[in-house]
Design an enzyme around this catalytic site. Structure first.
Site, short mmCIF file in Angstrom:
data_model
loop_
_atom_site.label_atom_id
_atom_site.label_comp_id
_atom_site.label_asym_id
_atom_site.label_seq_id
_atom_site.Cartn_x
_atom_site.Cartn_y
_atom_site.Cartn_z
N LYS A 181 0.95 -1.19 -0.15
CA LYS A 181 -0.08 -0.04 -0.10
C LYS A 181 0.88 1.29 0.10
O LYS A 181 1.91 1.06 0.65
CB LYS A 181 -0.72 0.03 1.39
N1 GLU Z 1 -7.18 0.19 -3.02
C1 GLU Z 1 -7.97 -1.02 -3.56
C2 GLU Z 1 -7.85 -2.02 -2.08
O1 GLU Z 1 -7.81 -1.42 -1.01
C3 GLU Z 1 -7.54 -1.66 -4.77
C4 GLU Z 1 -6.21 -2.35 -4.70
C5 GLU Z 1 -5.72 -2.75 -6.21
O2 GLU Z 1 -6.59 -2.62 -7.13
O3 GLU Z 1 -4.50 -3.26 -6.18
O4 GLU Z 1 -8.19 -3.17 -2.29
#
Ligand code: GLU
Length: 412
Positions: free
Chosen positions: A102
């Site tokens: 993240k």
């Molecule tokens: N931000 C989204 C999540 O928390 C999507 C992450 C992604 O598509 O890699 O799952």
């Protein structure tokens, strides 16, 4: 409680159930890499502004690390670390070949111009381009970022490494984005709500729903659920919540935000209540689809819904979760409930690597298949072992990540 502490508590409950040794717990809880960089830009006024950008890469035993990039003033290392670990469990529970990561920058995107956001994004990529890419770590949208930001990321990354749209997902369709990526998280919440309801022996036509948050996730979930015959009685955004016990006209709400710059402010076809009141409404299904930590020991006793789907990441504190479990409330955890987004990100990456485009129908069908399989596995485990859906989802995920680590010889 800090965000990472909360993730750790959910992890520990499942790890206890799995009787995981202490050294394995430490291995699985420790991030592979945590990057913290300075992001300095010139503002539109010609001043110098400095922000902090983070990328936490939690685990890559099952594949390249994967996870969104968040633009929000509350972003800090603890939060990003917690969200990176959640991504590892999320990709594992739906069984797509990724680890978890993240990123985030501590900015308020609403206070910055598009040009400033673009400069910040490109500067951030300048600082971290060598630690992410199609085979190592693939960013995507999260709170405060969107397809446009992903297009800047791709463009900046390719300046260093050459053409490779698989370096980031959630891109605009014109930039090798997958059809159906934008709706995917909300659609996934809808698909899973239908599965859960049917397992609980209830019918959509007799089910009321309140959705906190009417951004990308909440609005697509509302659309899907309304089409599936659920009655959506309340929605909300930062301007407050809008409630009609007889059911809102969701199509009308969606048109309203299109005409009002994405905001519900001034929506007059419903009673105006607060976001806190929305959470406590007498509804069957509650869907927190905004920020984390909205259900805590403060308000848990007033929550009346008997089914909760965590469309946001980390909306329920572990202490509140215990009390909901004690009352028999069915909680579908974030690592499964909102996994539709990363699942379609995976489809986008696959298409980019193969230089082949899927139809929207194919994306939707595959999304349904992946989420339905994961749901059935989690449901079965929770029934067989008499544990919550959250602990079952964590157990499945931890088991998969643990095994992948062992097979790679990392813990041997
Ligand atoms: N931000 C989204 C999540 O928390 C999507 C992450 C992604 O598509 O890699 O799952």
């Amino acid at each position: 409680m800090q965000a990472f502490e909360a993730t750790k508590m959910y992890f520990s409950r499942a790890a206890d159930q799995l009787q995981l040794p202490e050294e394995i717990r430490t291995l699985l809880l420790t991030s592979r890499r945590e990057v913290r960089v300075q992001v300095s830009i010139e503002t539109d006024q010609g001043d110098l502004a400095t922000y902090i950008g983070y990328r936490v890469q939690h685990d890559n035993a099952r594949g390249p690390m994967k996870g969104g990039l968040r633009f929000h003033p509350d972003v800090d290392l603890d939060e990003v670390r917690s969200l990176a670990a959640l991504m590892t469990w999320k990709t594992a529970v739906v069984n797509i070949p990724y680890g978890g990561a993240k990123g985030g920058i501590n900015i308020d995107p609403h206070q910055l111009s598009t040009k400033e956001l673009e400069r910040i994004t490109r500067k951030f990529v300048d600082q971290i381009h060598d630690v992410f890419g199609p085979r190592t770590d693939i960013p995507a949208p999260d709170m405060g970022t969107n397809a446009e930001v992903m297009a800047w990321i791709r463009n900046q990354w390719e300046k260093y490494h050459g053409f490779n749209p698989a370096c980031v997902t959630g891109k605009p369709v014109e930039h090798y984005g997958a059809k159906g990526r934008e709706e995917a998280t909300g659609r996934g919440v809808g698909i899973l709500a239908c599965k859960l309801l049917s397992r609980l022996g209830r019918r959509p036509g007799e089910t009321t729903v309140a959705i906190q948050g009417f951004g990308n996730v909440g609005s697509h979930a509302a659309k899907f659920l309304a089409e599936a015959d659920f009655t959506i009685v309340a929605i909300s955004d930062v301007s407050g919540a809008y409630y009609d016990p007889a059911g809102l006209d969701v199509a009308r709400c969606l048109h309203y935000i299109i005409d009002h710059n994405g905001a519900l402010d001034g929506f007059a076809d419903a009673d105006h209540i607060s976001n806190e009141e929305l959470l406590e409404l007498d509804v069957d299904v509650l869907i927190p689809a905004a920020i984390g930590g909205v259900i805590s020991s403060e308000n848990v006793d007033r929550i009346q819904a008997s089914i909760i789907l965590e469309a946001a990441n980390g909306p329920i504190h572990p202490t509140a979760d215990r009390s909901l479990e004690g009352r028999g409330v069915a909680v579908l955890p974030d690592i499964l409930a909102n996994a539709g987004g990363v699942t379609v990100s995976y489809f986008e990456w696959v298409q980019n690597l193969q230089h082949y485009e899927w139809s929207l129908d194919r994306v939707r069908q595959e999304l349904d298949r992946v989420l339905s399989n994961a749901f059935e596995q989690v449901w079965r485990m929770s029934q067989d072992q008499g544990i919550s859906l959250r602990t079952a989802a964590y157990m499945l995920a931890i088991e998969r990540v643990h095994r992948a680590n062992l097979l790679a010889g990392l813990a041997g």
